[in-house]
Design a protein around this motif. Sequence first.
Motif, PDB file in Angstrom:
ATOM      1  N   ALA A  54       0.816  -1.213   0.000  1.00 54.14           N
ATOM      2  CA  ALA A  54       0.000   0.000   0.000  1.00 54.14           C
ATOM      3  C   ALA A  54       0.851   1.265   0.000  1.00 54.14           C
ATOM      4  O   ALA A  54       0.322   2.357  -0.196  1.00 54.14           O
ATOM      5  N   THR A  55       2.158   1.112   0.223  1.00 54.62           N
ATOM      6  CA  THR A  55       3.039   2.274   0.321  1.00 54.62           C
ATOM      7  C   THR A  55       4.337   2.015  -0.447  1.00 54.62           C
ATOM      8  O   THR A  55       4.687   0.870  -0.733  1.00 54.62           O
ATOM      9  N   ALA A  56       5.058   3.101  -0.704  1.00 53.14           N
ATOM     10  CA  ALA A  56       6.358   2.973  -1.361  1.00 53.14           C
ATOM     11  C   ALA A  56       7.333   2.195  -0.488  1.00 53.14           C
ATOM     12  O   ALA A  56       8.160   1.421  -0.994  1.00 53.14           O
ATOM     13  N   SER A  57       7.248   2.365   0.816  1.00 52.39           N
ATOM     14  CA  SER A  57       8.158   1.651   1.712  1.00 52.39           C
ATOM     15  C   SER A  57       7.932   0.149   1.651  1.00 52.39           C
ATOM     16  O   SER A  57       8.888  -0.637   1.620  1.00 52.39           O
ATOM     17  N   GLU A  58       6.667  -0.277   1.649  1.00 50.92           N
ATOM     18  CA  GLU A  58       6.366  -1.704   1.528  1.00 50.92           C
ATOM     19  C   GLU A  58       6.845  -2.241   0.184  1.00 50.92           C
ATOM     20  O   GLU A  58       7.403  -3.340   0.104  1.00 50.92           O
ATOM     21  N   LEU A  59       6.624  -1.453  -0.850  1.00 49.83           N
ATOM     22  CA  LEU A  59       7.091  -1.846  -2.184  1.00 49.83           C
ATOM     23  C   LEU A  59       8.602  -2.069  -2.163  1.00 49.83           C
ATOM     24  O   LEU A  59       9.118  -3.042  -2.723  1.00 49.83           O
ATOM     25  N   MET A  60       9.329  -1.179  -1.490  1.00 51.03           N
ATOM     26  CA  MET A  60      10.786  -1.267  -1.477  1.00 51.03           C
ATOM     27  C   MET A  60      11.295  -2.492  -0.720  1.00 51.03           C
ATOM     28  O   MET A  60      12.368  -3.021  -1.042  1.00 51.03           O
ATOM     29  N   PHE A  99       9.848   3.676  -9.606  1.00 50.67           N
ATOM     30  CA  PHE A  99       9.825   2.211  -9.746  1.00 50.67           C
ATOM     31  C   PHE A  99       9.413   1.845 -11.173  1.00 50.67           C
ATOM     32  O   PHE A  99       8.340   1.290 -11.417  1.00 50.67           O
ATOM     33  N   LYS A 100      10.298   2.154 -12.114  1.00 53.52           N
ATOM     34  CA  LYS A 100       9.937   2.055 -13.521  1.00 53.52           C
ATOM     35  C   LYS A 100       9.692   0.620 -13.988  1.00 53.52           C
ATOM     36  O   LYS A 100       8.974   0.397 -14.969  1.00 53.52           O
ATOM     37  N   ASP A 101      10.297  -0.375 -13.334  1.00 54.48           N
ATOM     38  CA  ASP A 101      10.116  -1.752 -13.776  1.00 54.48           C
ATOM     39  C   ASP A 101       9.137  -2.525 -12.906  1.00 54.48           C
ATOM     40  O   ASP A 101       9.010  -3.736 -13.052  1.00 54.48           O
TER      41      ASP A 101
END
Length: 216
Positions: free
Chosen positions: A119-125, A156-158
């Motif tokens: 749900a967040t950029a941090s989780e994505l990272m 997060f282009k890919d």
Amino acid sequence: MTSLTDKTRTLDALFSRTRLLPLLNIERLDDVLPLADALAEGGVNTLEITLRTALGIEAIALLRAERPALTIGAGTVLGAEQYQAVLAAGAQFVVTPGCTDELLQCGLDGPVPLLPGIATASELMVGYRLGYRRFKLFPAHIIGGVGLLKAFSGPFKDARFCPTGGVSQDNLAAYLALSNVMAVGGSWIAPAELIAQQRWGEITALAHAAGQVGSA
């Protein structure tokens, strides 16, 4: 062991064939096969059976045995024990509402693709650092929807996403128009009330209408 790169390719191949992922909460086992047939008749051949009900794992096993032409995933997987149970039932991919270290490791070690929820950029990272590039965005519409996905496309282009939560026929086209959206998920394709009333023809019509947007 299947590499994460290979699992990513598997997801890409799967969602290149269909960009719709109906989320199905099974309340009666007798509904499983006619529901799957109704969706398939409407052009939707990839299904996510959630573990929100006690029949989820049994439904996955039934579909894998009786409808081998369909691709069956397991959703709402919350931990390693459930992850192993859905694998044993034959799930061909696994979807989680969020990501934990335990589940991300299951996805690395297991034989089928994992689509971790973020749900967040941090989780994505957290997933990104381990090599994940395909994610479920949940609950998509509440946390920013199309605007958030556009923002993610910069750093997060890919990374590509399957947004669920608040996706409907009304906003489906806006999500599918984004280059970083590989598919969309939701229950509007097979609403609980239509399943309960066994209105299979209406579910077929909804699946067909959603598919027309997805192929436009």
